[in-house]
Design a protein around this motif. Structure first.
Motif, PDB file in Angstrom:
ATOM      1  N   ARG A 168       0.827  -1.206   0.000  1.00 33.08           N
ATOM      2  CA  ARG A 168       0.000   0.000   0.000  1.00 33.08           C
ATOM      3  C   ARG A 168       0.865   1.261   0.000  1.00 33.08           C
ATOM      4  O   ARG A 168       1.868   1.357   0.714  1.00 33.08           O
ATOM      5  CB  ARG A 168      -0.908  -0.006   1.233  1.00 33.08           C
ATOM      6  CG  ARG A 168      -1.779   1.228   1.417  1.00 33.08           C
ATOM      7  CD  ARG A 168      -3.027   1.201   0.581  1.00 33.08           C
ATOM      8  NE  ARG A 168      -3.823   2.383   0.833  1.00 33.08           N
ATOM      9  CZ  ARG A 168      -4.750   2.482   1.799  1.00 33.08           C
ATOM     10  NH1 ARG A 168      -4.994   1.435   2.580  1.00 33.08           N
ATOM     11  NH2 ARG A 168      -5.435   3.577   1.963  1.00 33.08           N
ATOM     12  N   ILE A 169       0.501   2.230  -0.833  1.00 28.30           N
ATOM     13  CA  ILE A 169       1.082   3.579  -0.813  1.00 28.30           C
ATOM     14  C   ILE A 169       0.087   4.472  -0.097  1.00 28.30           C
ATOM     15  O   ILE A 169      -1.041   4.663  -0.564  1.00 28.30           O
ATOM     16  CB  ILE A 169       1.337   4.114  -2.237  1.00 28.30           C
ATOM     17  CG1 ILE A 169       2.300   3.206  -2.997  1.00 28.30           C
ATOM     18  CG2 ILE A 169       1.887   5.538  -2.174  1.00 28.30           C
ATOM     19  CD1 ILE A 169       2.497   3.607  -4.454  1.00 28.30           C
ATOM     20  N   PHE A 170       0.485   5.032   1.026  1.00 26.13           N
ATOM     21  CA  PHE A 170      -0.436   5.854   1.812  1.00 26.13           C
ATOM     22  C   PHE A 170      -0.321   7.304   1.331  1.00 26.13           C
ATOM     23  O   PHE A 170       0.661   7.986   1.597  1.00 26.13           O
ATOM     24  CB  PHE A 170      -0.118   5.728   3.298  1.00 26.13           C
ATOM     25  CG  PHE A 170      -0.389   4.353   3.821  1.00 26.13           C
ATOM     26  CD1 PHE A 170      -1.646   4.014   4.308  1.00 26.13           C
ATOM     27  CD2 PHE A 170       0.593   3.376   3.781  1.00 26.13           C
ATOM     28  CE1 PHE A 170      -1.912   2.732   4.757  1.00 26.13           C
ATOM     29  CE2 PHE A 170       0.337   2.096   4.230  1.00 26.13           C
ATOM     30  CZ  PHE A 170      -0.919   1.777   4.722  1.00 26.13           C
ATOM     31  N   CYS A 171      -1.350   7.727   0.595  1.00 31.72           N
ATOM     32  CA  CYS A 171      -1.326   9.056  -0.005  1.00 31.72           C
ATOM     33  C   CYS A 171      -2.698   9.706   0.156  1.00 31.72           C
ATOM     34  O   CYS A 171      -3.721   9.080  -0.104  1.00 31.72           O
ATOM     35  CB  CYS A 171      -0.935   8.984  -1.477  1.00 31.72           C
ATOM     36  SG  CYS A 171      -1.866   7.764  -2.421  1.00 31.72           S
ATOM     37  N   MET A 172      -2.694  10.942   0.562  1.00 37.02           N
ATOM     38  CA  MET A 172      -3.935  11.691   0.741  1.00 37.02           C
ATOM     39  C   MET A 172      -4.260  12.553  -0.465  1.00 37.02           C
ATOM     40  O   MET A 172      -5.384  13.022  -0.636  1.00 37.02           O
ATOM     41  CB  MET A 172      -3.845  12.582   1.988  1.00 37.02           C
ATOM     42  CG  MET A 172      -3.517  11.817   3.263  1.00 37.02           C
ATOM     43  SD  MET A 172      -4.744  10.552   3.663  1.00 37.02           S
ATOM     44  CE  MET A 172      -6.135  11.598   4.089  1.00 37.02           C
ATOM     45  N   THR A 173      -3.253  12.808  -1.328  1.00 34.10           N
ATOM     46  CA  THR A 173      -3.438  13.624  -2.524  1.00 34.10           C
ATOM     47  C   THR A 173      -2.662  12.992  -3.669  1.00 34.10           C
ATOM     48  O   THR A 173      -1.763  12.153  -3.461  1.00 34.10           O
ATOM     49  CB  THR A 173      -2.931  15.069  -2.317  1.00 34.10           C
ATOM     50  OG1 THR A 173      -1.510  15.039  -2.121  1.00 34.10           O
ATOM     51  CG2 THR A 173      -3.599  15.728  -1.107  1.00 34.10           C
ATOM     52  N   GLU A 174      -2.959  13.437  -4.892  1.00 32.99           N
ATOM     53  CA  GLU A 174      -2.202  12.951  -6.035  1.00 32.99           C
ATOM     54  C   GLU A 174      -0.750  13.383  -5.941  1.00 32.99           C
ATOM     55  O   GLU A 174       0.157  12.645  -6.334  1.00 32.99           O
ATOM     56  CB  GLU A 174      -2.811  13.440  -7.343  1.00 32.99           C
ATOM     57  CG  GLU A 174      -2.076  12.903  -8.563  1.00 32.99           C
ATOM     58  CD  GLU A 174      -2.688  13.340  -9.873  1.00 32.99           C
ATOM     59  OE1 GLU A 174      -2.069  14.190 -10.557  1.00 32.99           O
ATOM     60  OE2 GLU A 174      -3.778  12.837 -10.210  1.00 32.99           O
ATOM     61  N   SER A 175      -0.501  14.560  -5.419  1.00 33.98           N
ATOM     62  CA  SER A 175       0.878  15.044  -5.297  1.00 33.98           C
ATOM     63  C   SER A 175       1.709  14.110  -4.429  1.00 33.98           C
ATOM     64  O   SER A 175       2.882  13.835  -4.729  1.00 33.98           O
ATOM     65  CB  SER A 175       0.897  16.459  -4.702  1.00 33.98           C
ATOM     66  OG  SER A 175       0.250  17.372  -5.575  1.00 33.98           O
ATOM     67  N   GLU A 176       1.109  13.608  -3.344  1.00 38.51           N
ATOM     68  CA  GLU A 176       1.823  12.674  -2.485  1.00 38.51           C
ATOM     69  C   GLU A 176       2.112  11.372  -3.227  1.00 38.51           C
ATOM     70  O   GLU A 176       3.184  10.788  -3.091  1.00 38.51           O
ATOM     71  CB  GLU A 176       1.015  12.394  -1.217  1.00 38.51           C
ATOM     72  CG  GLU A 176       0.921  13.574  -0.268  1.00 38.51           C
ATOM     73  CD  GLU A 176       0.197  13.221   1.010  1.00 38.51           C
ATOM     74  OE1 GLU A 176      -0.223  12.044   1.161  1.00 38.51           O
ATOM     75  OE2 GLU A 176       0.035  14.105   1.863  1.00 38.51           O
ATOM     76  N   LEU A 177       1.149  10.914  -4.026  1.00 39.06           N
ATOM     77  CA  LEU A 177       1.352   9.694  -4.792  1.00 39.06           C
ATOM     78  C   LEU A 177       2.487   9.867  -5.793  1.00 39.06           C
ATOM     79  O   LEU A 177       3.376   9.005  -5.906  1.00 39.06           O
ATOM     80  CB  LEU A 177       0.058   9.310  -5.514  1.00 39.06           C
ATOM     81  CG  LEU A 177       0.148   8.143  -6.502  1.00 39.06           C
ATOM     82  CD1 LEU A 177       0.588   6.864  -5.790  1.00 39.06           C
ATOM     83  CD2 LEU A 177      -1.190   7.940  -7.200  1.00 39.06           C
ATOM     84  N   LEU A 178       2.482  10.983  -6.520  1.00 38.33           N
ATOM     85  CA  LEU A 178       3.525  11.225  -7.526  1.00 38.33           C
ATOM     86  C   LEU A 178       4.901  11.313  -6.885  1.00 38.33           C
ATOM     87  O   LEU A 178       5.890  10.811  -7.439  1.00 38.33           O
ATOM     88  CB  LEU A 178       3.214  12.511  -8.282  1.00 38.33           C
ATOM     89  CG  LEU A 178       1.937  12.518  -9.131  1.00 38.33           C
ATOM     90  CD1 LEU A 178       1.699  13.894  -9.729  1.00 38.33           C
ATOM     91  CD2 LEU A 178       2.015  11.459 -10.221  1.00 38.33           C
ATOM     92  N   ALA A 179       4.974  11.935  -5.712  1.00 37.08           N
ATOM     93  CA  ALA A 179       6.262  12.078  -5.037  1.00 37.08           C
ATOM     94  C   ALA A 179       6.794  10.743  -4.545  1.00 37.08           C
ATOM     95  O   ALA A 179       8.009  10.551  -4.407  1.00 37.08           O
ATOM     96  CB  ALA A 179       6.124  13.055  -3.868  1.00 37.08           C
ATOM     97  N   PRO A 182       6.114  10.612 -14.034  1.00 34.62           N
ATOM     98  CA  PRO A 182       5.121  10.091 -13.080  1.00 34.62           C
ATOM     99  C   PRO A 182       3.700  10.613 -13.309  1.00 34.62           C
ATOM    100  O   PRO A 182       2.733   9.848 -13.202  1.00 34.62           O
ATOM    101  CB  PRO A 182       5.676  10.531 -11.724  1.00 34.62           C
ATOM    102  CG  PRO A 182       7.159  10.593 -11.935  1.00 34.62           C
ATOM    103  CD  PRO A 182       7.334  11.095 -13.344  1.00 34.62           C
ATOM    104  N   LYS A 183       3.572  11.889 -13.639  1.00 39.14           N
ATOM    105  CA  LYS A 183       2.238  12.442 -13.821  1.00 39.14           C
ATOM    106  C   LYS A 183       1.529  11.799 -15.008  1.00 39.14           C
ATOM    107  O   LYS A 183       0.352  11.417 -14.934  1.00 39.14           O
ATOM    108  CB  LYS A 183       2.313  13.957 -14.016  1.00 39.14           C
ATOM    109  CG  LYS A 183       0.958  14.648 -13.962  1.00 39.14           C
ATOM    110  CD  LYS A 183       1.124  16.162 -13.901  1.00 39.14           C
ATOM    111  CE  LYS A 183      -0.221  16.853 -13.708  1.00 39.14           C
ATOM    112  NZ  LYS A 183      -0.057  18.327 -13.596  1.00 39.14           N
TER     113      LYS A 183
END
Length: 492
Positions: free
Chosen positions: A402-413, A444-445
């Motif tokens: 699991r990747i714990f991300c609250m926003t797309e920016s967090e996922l991309l980073a 990534p985007k």
């Protein structure tokens, strides 16, 4: 023109009159205990399918829990045993809707077509035409949910892992409900039935699929598939009712057992645990990648030969090559997740795989190779003329983390280009990219936005339930063999 499957057991298992049917369902729901205010939201239920006079009150204890889901659940995966037609695996119908005296219920045809890509699922109208085990649930669902679509599946002689794979493919998010249809023991004395049904209940409560035998539940294959998946997904289960026909209607000399259970998903992981959990996951992911690499290096040619043999077998027989596990080394007999990719003249010709391990790796490769050649909905079935021109690759996947991300920016980073494969899921939309896709989408985007498009989501889509998982994959291709044409020599 649309094709509607008519009600087959109206007037037999439940009232044929819309007014009488509506009144009967309402009365049974009203008599059932209501859910507690703090009761978890249901994700799945098990409920019986006999005539309403016998099992209706027991089924109502489960359906009374679903009234809160009206407007939230948009799709019901309805699965139960085939009583009238012998079949292997699972079967879906070709129709566009089922109907009851309360009106029609449309099929989610896109979901039906999706599961047809799985080797265990076939189209078979005959298995549904007179089957009662799914139909009797529809009036309850129509009463508590209002408008929804269904994915109807009848199960014959099917492996637990295959049923679990189908349910996993259809799992979705809050818009999807799983309903497993099953009665329990059949035609025992009252006391004998209570003893056996209690053992079945314990197996369900402990998610112990292996403890349920054929004589314990007519829908045992569907029940066991749900239990196996529920265990993997860490679901909680609660028994709502456990009775038999001697308690509801009929004498106690020969009874049929009925039970109702509700399954709920665990609470979402707290954001403040994100760093700790990701830190724990990194060494696990690294170790898994090394293990997968070692496994593939030791068995690369074996897996390529197996995949090509399964495609040949598909051309001759129309099904995947059966795998004799004793003929393969231990690593290929263990559960593993794979993808098989086919290219022809440099263009993609098919790609099908398993995001998570749920069956022996050798069997997974055989089934996925067949599906890539003949079941990928983006392409026509592979023709014999294309056989010798194929390039074939097999990828072995590590378990998703699991990747714990609250926003797309967090996922991309968080993404590691050229390393991470990615799975995303939100509100029933799910898609996967293998790490190889980074060669075509190095940013990534762009990688994430194209994966959203594959899932049927807009590029700027985000929702509170959006989830993502990373995995690694190691691959071997026939293009790297000294004599790739040997893969397509005649196989016995």
């Amino acid at each position: 023109m649309s094709h509607v499957r008519p009600a087959a057991v109206a007037g037999l298992f439940y009232p044929a009159s819309p007014r009488e049917l509506d009144a009967a369902v309402r009365a049974m729901l009203a008599a059932a205990p209501p859910p507690a205010a703090d009761e978890p939201w249901p994700k799945a239920i098990i409920a019986p399918h006999a005539g309403y006079v016998y099992s209706g009150p027991v089924a109502a204890t489960a359906y009374a829990r679903l009234a809160r889901l009206k407007g939230r659940v948009q799709r019901v995966v309805l699965i139960g045993p085939s009583h009238r037609v012998c079949l292997e695996g699972l079967a879906v119908p070709r129709c566009d809707a089922f109907t009851t005296p309360l009106g029609p219920v449309a099929l989610d045809r896109a979901a039906v077509e999706d599961v047809l890509s799985l080797a265990a699922v076939t189209e078979l109208d005959a298995a549904h035409a007179e089957e009662h085990c799914l139909e009797v649930h529809l009036p309850f669902l129509q009463e508590v949910l209002g408008t929804f679509t269904i994915v109807p599946l009848v199960v014959g002689d099917a492996r637990t892992d295959d049923v679990a794979a189908v349910l996993d493919r259809l799992w979705g998010a809050e818009e999807t409900l799983i309903v497993v249809s099953s009665d329990l023991s059949h035609y025992l004395t009252y006391d004998s039935a209570r003893t056996l049904d209690a053992a079945t209940c314990r197996a369900i409560e402990t998610l112990d699929a292996a403890a349920i035998g054929r004589e314990q539940a007519c829908g045992g294959a569907a029940v066991k598939g749900l239990l196996a998946l529920a265990k993997r997904r860490h679901l909680r289960v609660r028994t709502l009712d456990l009775r038999n026909s001697g308690d509801t209607a009929g004498d106690r000399r020969r009874v049929v057992g009925y039970g109702a259970w509700v399954f709920s998903e665990p609470s979402a992981d707290k954001p403040n645990r994100r760093n700790d959990q990701e830190a724990e996951a990194k060494p696990i992911a690294s170790s898994a990648s090394s293990s997968a690499r070692d496994l593939l290096q030791a068995n690369a040619e074996t897996l390529l030969l197996l995949a090509s043999a399964s495609i040949d077998h598909g051309l001759r027989c129309g099904r995947p090559l059966p795998v004799e596990l004793r003929d393969y080394p231990e690593g290929l007999r263990s559960k593993g997740a794979s993808f098989v990719t086919l290219t022809f003249d440099g263009n993609l010709r098919g790609c099908v795989g398993s995001p998570e391990a749920y069956r022996p790796l050798a069997e997974d490769v055989s089934v996925n190779a067949f599906a890539a050649a003949f079941r990928d909905s983006r392409f026509e079935r592979l023709s014999p003329a294309e056989r010798s021109g194929l390039t074939l690759s097999v990828s072995v996947l590590t378990p998703p983390v699991r990747i714990f991300c609250m926003t797309e920016s967090e996922l991309l980073a968080d993404l590691q280009p050229n390393t991470d494969g990615l799975i995303i899921e939100s509100r029933g939309h799910r898609a996967l990219f293998l790490p190889q896709v980074w060669t075509m989408l190095p940013q990534p985007k762009a990688f994430v936005h194209q994966l959203k498009a594959k899932a049927g989501l807009a590029a700027d889509y985000w929702a509170p339930d959006f989830q993502a998982w990373r995995f690694h994959a190691v691959s071997v291709s026939s293009a790297g063999l000294a004599n790739p044409a040997a893969l397509w020599e005649p196989h016995p």
